[in-house]
Design a protein around this motif. Structure first.
Motif, short mmCIF file in Angstrom:
data_model
loop_
_atom_site.label_atom_id
_atom_site.label_comp_id
_atom_site.label_asym_id
_atom_site.label_seq_id
_atom_site.Cartn_x
_atom_site.Cartn_y
_atom_site.Cartn_z
N GLN A 335 0.83 -1.21 0.00
CA GLN A 335 0.00 0.00 0.00
C GLN A 335 0.87 1.25 0.00
O GLN A 335 1.82 1.37 0.76
CB GLN A 335 -0.92 0.01 1.22
CG GLN A 335 -1.78 1.27 1.34
CD GLN A 335 -2.80 1.16 2.46
OE1 GLN A 335 -3.34 0.09 2.72
NE2 GLN A 335 -3.06 2.27 3.12
N LEU A 336 0.50 2.21 -0.86
CA LEU A 336 1.22 3.47 -0.99
C LEU A 336 0.32 4.65 -0.63
O LEU A 336 -0.91 4.50 -0.60
CB LEU A 336 1.73 3.66 -2.42
CG LEU A 336 2.61 2.56 -3.01
CD1 LEU A 336 2.92 2.87 -4.47
CD2 LEU A 336 3.89 2.39 -2.21
N LEU A 337 0.91 5.79 -0.39
CA LEU A 337 0.17 7.05 -0.32
C LEU A 337 0.01 7.58 -1.74
O LEU A 337 0.55 7.00 -2.69
CB LEU A 337 0.92 8.04 0.56
CG LEU A 337 1.05 7.71 2.06
CD1 LEU A 337 1.64 8.90 2.81
CD2 LEU A 337 -0.27 7.31 2.67
N PRO A 338 -0.73 8.67 -1.94
CA PRO A 338 -0.91 9.20 -3.31
C PRO A 338 0.42 9.47 -4.00
O PRO A 338 1.39 9.90 -3.36
CB PRO A 338 -1.69 10.49 -3.08
CG PRO A 338 -2.42 10.28 -1.80
CD PRO A 338 -1.50 9.45 -0.96
N VAL A 339 0.47 9.23 -5.31
CA VAL A 339 1.70 9.42 -6.08
C VAL A 339 1.51 10.44 -7.20
O VAL A 339 2.31 10.51 -8.14
CB VAL A 339 2.20 8.08 -6.67
CG1 VAL A 339 2.65 7.14 -5.56
CG2 VAL A 339 1.12 7.41 -7.52
N ASN A 340 0.46 11.26 -7.12
CA ASN A 340 0.22 12.28 -8.12
C ASN A 340 1.14 13.48 -7.93
O ASN A 340 1.63 13.73 -6.83
CB ASN A 340 -1.24 12.74 -8.09
CG ASN A 340 -2.20 11.63 -8.48
OD1 ASN A 340 -2.95 11.14 -7.65
ND2 ASN A 340 -2.18 11.24 -9.73
N ASP A 341 1.33 14.23 -9.00
CA ASP A 341 2.16 15.42 -8.97
C ASP A 341 1.56 16.46 -8.02
O ASP A 341 0.36 16.75 -8.09
CB ASP A 341 2.29 16.01 -10.37
CG ASP A 341 3.36 17.09 -10.46
OD1 ASP A 341 3.98 17.41 -9.43
OD2 ASP A 341 3.57 17.61 -11.57
N THR A 342 2.38 17.00 -7.14
CA THR A 342 1.93 18.03 -6.19
C THR A 342 2.76 19.31 -6.32
O THR A 342 2.82 20.11 -5.39
CB THR A 342 2.05 17.51 -4.73
OG1 THR A 342 3.42 17.16 -4.48
CG2 THR A 342 1.16 16.31 -4.49
N SER A 343 3.39 19.51 -7.48
CA SER A 343 4.34 20.61 -7.66
C SER A 343 3.62 21.95 -7.83
O SER A 343 3.64 22.55 -8.91
CB SER A 343 5.24 20.34 -8.87
OG SER A 343 5.86 19.08 -8.77
N VAL A 344 3.02 22.41 -6.75
CA VAL A 344 2.25 23.65 -6.78
C VAL A 344 3.13 24.85 -6.43
O VAL A 344 3.10 25.89 -7.10
CB VAL A 344 1.06 23.56 -5.81
CG1 VAL A 344 0.32 24.90 -5.72
CG2 VAL A 344 0.10 22.45 -6.22
N HIS A 345 3.92 24.73 -5.36
CA HIS A 345 4.66 25.88 -4.82
C HIS A 345 6.12 25.92 -5.24
O HIS A 345 6.78 26.94 -5.10
CB HIS A 345 4.59 25.86 -3.29
CG HIS A 345 3.20 25.82 -2.75
ND1 HIS A 345 2.39 26.92 -2.72
CD2 HIS A 345 2.47 24.79 -2.23
CE1 HIS A 345 1.22 26.58 -2.20
NE2 HIS A 345 1.25 25.30 -1.90
N GLY A 346 6.67 24.81 -5.72
CA GLY A 346 8.08 24.78 -6.08
C GLY A 346 9.00 24.77 -4.88
O GLY A 346 10.15 25.22 -4.95
#
Length: 985
Positions: A335-346
């Motif tokens: 089981q993993l946590l979410p792996v989506n891109d979260t590059s909002v703030h840099g």
């Protein structure tokens, strides 16, 4: 008997008559109908479906209906429970049924379809986690090649016979095994297993076969009486390369019965007997004393994994090694946590995995740059080696790791972009994903160009349109290479995660993902689909175990009304994308699909919110109860004594800067600081004054407390609606009310939070959750921790959703610790999760609860050890292994506590998330590599022995059975012997 008044279009013998027959008990005001893909069944318009009528047959209530169709008719269909207006109250679980009339069925024939209602729990083992992973065996459909289908036309020519098609779903049949049916008729072997009817495999774990039953065989004296044919399913395993039977496994439970109605005018020629699932040792809902299928797994965030190959963070290709370790420990799941891109703030704020920049794009953080090319130049190889050494730290350095990976990837892209972009595999990827990939690429370009993800700051690009998008991603654009770089990164992430996912499937390991409840308000999704979100609101959670002040996650809430207009297409697309990689998933904060804790966008904390949807307290309702001073109740109650108590001698300074005295001793906030965000902004603007330097945090907290000192929250969209503030009795505003007002508001508070919403919330969940579940074949688990409405668990049970149980956070009221041995089967049990301290950290952080646990759960009156010893860890993990829960899933940190050598790191450092800190840095890395864990035979042996000893399934040896299963098998074999000797059951 069939209700003759319920039939459609039956005019002559020029068509085939279908008779639908389903046993089902309804409540008053409910009825059943069948609806399907063809006009005869309503074309999926439930209002136009075929109504069924009820009749009693013995102890059963049978619903029947007739419809005329053409020869060769085929369709998909499903059953629905409806009210008098044909509003759907309940629908079947699982995939739509499929019906194709056999070629030999001629005009004038009557075909009876005997179905059983498909319960959600029965469909679990037909989800991809089981059918494509755990029970997969490469079985191919034999339906097309089976010679029995060629005999059907000959059988249909026999006018004195009824053809019965036996059909059953059986997921766990090994290669080399077959399914047979035996029964009281001669064609079914008269209870002799060797003479039974062999079923052929028809795909999707469905087995079927036809046989002709002579009418004269039935001992019927009167033609209107139904006859009952007792049948019993049986499975045989064949000897390899022989035709002999070996180890027959008898189906459990009572004998099945088939009732056929010989109506004089239209006796059935053909009966399709869809008999539901095979009742094996693993069908918990059909035989309580049987041992159900149970599995175990390991949970770890992708970023927390450490290997000898990674570059500062866990990477998708590390999953292959993690899968190998899981298999050797006896685990069926990772089981993993979410792996989506979260590059909002840099920056490192983007380490928060639940704040997606895109719900479709994967995170570049998990890219293995060494796998981007087979021809990496030496200078780049050296750069990779230096980066590996520099980033091999105790925790993830998010910003440095992202910078290093993107820098290296950009250099490789510039070297090979022509080769990659012109490859067929890349073109196929772009074509299959362009609906989300092109907006994502454009968003990333604009984010970097404007140096912000806040798309309201992008000038003419603030509002998305297809025309603007096509210009942005045009091949003629000067920045096209920049756009393509983002495509390139996503392509390789897809390739690498797909490789790991395929590897897990082959190893019979379920890869379980995580579906976040929200998206970042500055995301691709809010830019492209702003109508799907309530952008002036924020999502959170009310006060609970995790945070007594509630949580504010900052996500905009969903506009469910708008989403429903296209049948939740955005959600369906999310699940379809997720299913490319995962075969199971966790629904984050499943309560949000019943109701969400909605906060105004100017809030920072999570306390002063309301549930959406919810039935508010109307002004008229309050006035009838004698409540009328709404301004007083909905505005902060601020008196001079409160300010003096909060700020002491400093109160006059605070008052002059933040408050107006509107009457003697009574205050209100000034306009520039009357929200939480305004308070923060004002405090920051005053930080140059030495006055605030040491006290800013305390002043902010105290000002927040005063701002939250209200009884009712006025609805910003309808000023005549109000919501009781959570924990109103804690406020001085409430304490200063008269007794009558207190009693009324306490009663209405309880009614709002615990009574009046239940039906509304159930209806809301039943609109949305079935769409999610039917969007993919993945096995769904719901995170149902926190303040749980009473409607939640019944809905989850009805939909076949697996819940979560954490021992120290019991769902039962007035209970200190959950009892794993009493958990229901439809649960995942775990000693901890990412949102709380680990097993070791919890043991050490709270002496009082530790002593209570040691006495009440361990059963020892001695003082517990101050540290979580390996013995304590073993006891807790063993408890969960032996629980009845379908899954026992353990954080890797908790498993490492089984070996003393892995407990040298301070336990508090193993915590992944602090829910009380909205700016928590998600950076935990396991302090031991997967390569080292693979070499630790002792740890793997300890874990695997617990898995096998608890009777949980082992991916290496699926045939492994526990001692209790063996005893049950002995009883089965005794019954089979009795059948063979006596010829009956």
């Amino acid at each position: 008997m069939i209700n003759s008044g319920l039939h459609r279009g039956i005019k002559s013998l020029s068509s085939v008559t279908l008779v639908f027959r389903l046993p089902y008990y309804t409540q008053w005001g409910q009825s059943l109908l069948v609806c399907g893909s063809e006009p005869a069944l309503g074309s999926w318009n439930v209002k136009q479906g075929l109504a069924l009528g009820p009749s009693h047959e013995g102890d059963e209530l049978i619903w029947c209906g007739k419809v005329a169709v053409s020869v060769g008719f085929s369709c998909e269909y499903s059953y629905y429970v409806v009210d008098d207006s044909r509003n759907v109250l309940r629908s079947e679980a699982g995939k739509n049924r499929r019906l194709t009339l056999p070629d030999g069925v001629r005009e004038g024939a009557v075909v009876e379809i005997h179905d059983l209602w498909q319960e959600a729990s029965e469909t679990l083992f037909f989800r991809s986690a089981f059918k494509d992973v755990i029970f997969s065996g490469g079985r191919k459909s034999l339906a097309a090649a089976d010679e029995s289908s060629k005999e059907l036309e000959k059988i249909l020519d026999q006018q004195d016979s009824i053809i019965v098609q036996f059909m059953i779903r059986c997921p766990k049949v090994k290669d080399g095994a077959s399914v047979h049916v035996i029964g009281s008729a001669s064609e079914l072997g008269k209870w002799k297993p060797h003479d039974g009817l062999k079923l052929r495999y028809a795909g999707d774990f469905i087995w079927k076969a036809e046989c002709a039953l002579k009418k004269y065989e039935f001992p019927l004296k009167y033609p209107f009486f139904p006859f009952f044919l007792e049948i019993l399913m049986i499975t045989f395993e064949l000897f390899f390369l022989t035709d002999g039977f070996h180890d027959p496994s008898l189906e459990l439970g009572p004998n099945r019965e088939l009732a056929v109605d010989f109506e004089p005018s239209h006796p059935p020629n053909y009966v399709i007997l869809a008999d539901g699932p095979y009742r094996s040792l693993n069908d918990w809902h059909l035989l309580r004393q049987a041992v159900p299928w149970r599995g175990a797994g390991v949970a770890i965030p992708m970023f927390s994994v450490r290997s000898s190959d990674d570059l500062g963070v866990g990477e998708f290709l590390d999953l292959k090694l993690l899968v190998d370790w899981a298999v050797e420990c006896g685990f069926h799941l990772v089981q993993l946590l979410p792996v989506n891109d979260t590059s909002v703030h840099g920056m490192w704020w983007d380490s928060y995995p639940y704040s997606s920049l895109s719900v479709f794009a994967l995170h570049p953080l998990y890219l293995r740059v060494q796998a981007l090319s087979e021809n990496i130049p030496e200078d780049i190889k050296e750069e990779i080696s230096r980066a590996k050494e520099q980033l091999d730290k105790k925790d993830v350095d998010y910003e440095a790791t992202m910078a290093a990976k993107l820098s290296i990837a950009k250099k490789l892209f510039n070297l090979e972009k022509s080769k990659i972009l012109n490859s067929n595999s890349f073109k196929n990827f772009l074509s299959e994903n362009e609906n989300w990939l092109k907006p994502y690429g454009a968003f990333c370009f604009l984010r970097d160009f404007f140096e912000t993800s806040d798309h309201t700051q992008w000038g003419r690009f603030s509002h998305f349109s297809s025309e603007k998008l096509e210009k942005l991603v045009s091949e003629d654009a000067l920045h096209y290479d920049v756009i393509c770089f983002h495509y390139y990164i996503q392509y390789h992430l897809h390739v690498q995660l797909s490789e790991a996912a395929d590897y897990a499937r082959k190893k019979k390991v379920v890869l379980k993902g995580d579906l976040p409840i929200g998206v970042d308000r500055n995301s691709v999704d809010t830019w492209v689909y702003p109508n799907l979100f309530r952008m002036n609101t924020s999502t959170g959670a009310p006060p609970d175990y995790f945070d007594k002040n509630g949580q504010n996650w900052g996500f905009p809430t969903y506009n469910w009304e708008e989403m429903s207009k296209d049948n939740y297409a955005w959600w369906r697309a999310r699940l379809t994308q997720m299913a490319k990689y995962f075969t199971a998933y966790r629904i984050d904060h499943i309560l949000g699909f019943f109701r969400i804790w909605e906060l105004p966008d100017h809030a920072v904390s999570g306390l002063v919110g309301k549930f959406r949807p919810s039935i508010a307290l109307s002004q008229e309702e309050l006035e009838r109860e004698g409540i009328w001073d709404f301004n007083h109740l909905s505005q902060p109650y601020i008196r001079q004594d409160i300010l003096q108590e909060k700020f002491g001698t400093f109160w006059t300074v605070i008052a002059s800067n933040f408050f107006n005295e509107y009457q003697k001793l009574c205050y209100e906030f000034k306009d520039d600081c009357n929200t939480e965000k305004k308070i923060i902004a004002k405090l920051k603007s005053m930080t140059e004054m030495s006055l605030w330097l040491e006290k800013e945090d305390k002043i902010k907290k105290d000002l927040f407390d005063i701002l939250q000192n209200i009884v009712l929250i006025r609805d910003p969209e309808d000023p005549r609606k109000f919501y009781p503030r959570f924990n109103i009795e804690d406020t001085s505003s409430f304490k200063n009310l008269d007794e009558h007002s207190k009693n009324v508001l306490k009663r209405l508070y309880y009614d709002y939070y615990f009574c009046r919403q239940e039906n509304l919330w159930r209806q809301n969940a039943m609109k949305t959750l079935p769409v999610l579940l039917n969007s993919s074949d993945m096995l769904a688990c719901g995170e149902d921790l926190g303040l749980i409405p009473s409607c939640v668990h019944p809905v989850m049970q009805e939909l076949g959703l697996i819940g979560l149980r954490i021992q120290r956070m019991p769902s039962e009221p007035d209970t200190e610790f959950g009892v794993p041995s009493q958990y229901s089967y439809m649960t995942v049990c775990a000693p901890s999760c990412h949102d709380c301290s680990t097993m070791r950290a919890w043991w050490e952080e709270d002496e009082g609860r530790r002593c209570c646990y040691y006495k009440s759960v361990v059963g020892c009156n001695d003082m517990p050890p101050p540290r979580c010893t390996t013995e304590v860890a073993y006891f807790i993990i063993q408890q969960h292994m032996q629980a009845p829960s379908m899954w026992a899933i353990f954080p890797l940190q908790d498993l490492l506590a089984l070996r003393e050598e892995y407990t040298t790191r301070p336990a508090v450092e193993e915590t992944i998330n602090d829910p009380t800190n909205p700016k928590h840095y998600w950076r935990y890395r396991v302090h031991v590599t997967l390569d080292s864990l693979m070499l630790d035979k002792d740890l793997k042996t300890i874990i695997k022995d617990m898995v096998l000893g608890s009777g949980r399934s082992d991916p290496v040896n699926e045939t492994n059975v526990s001692s209790s299963e063996k005893k049950l098998m002995e009883k089965v074999e005794e019954k089979i012997s009795a059948v063979q000797i006596n010829g009956n059951t």
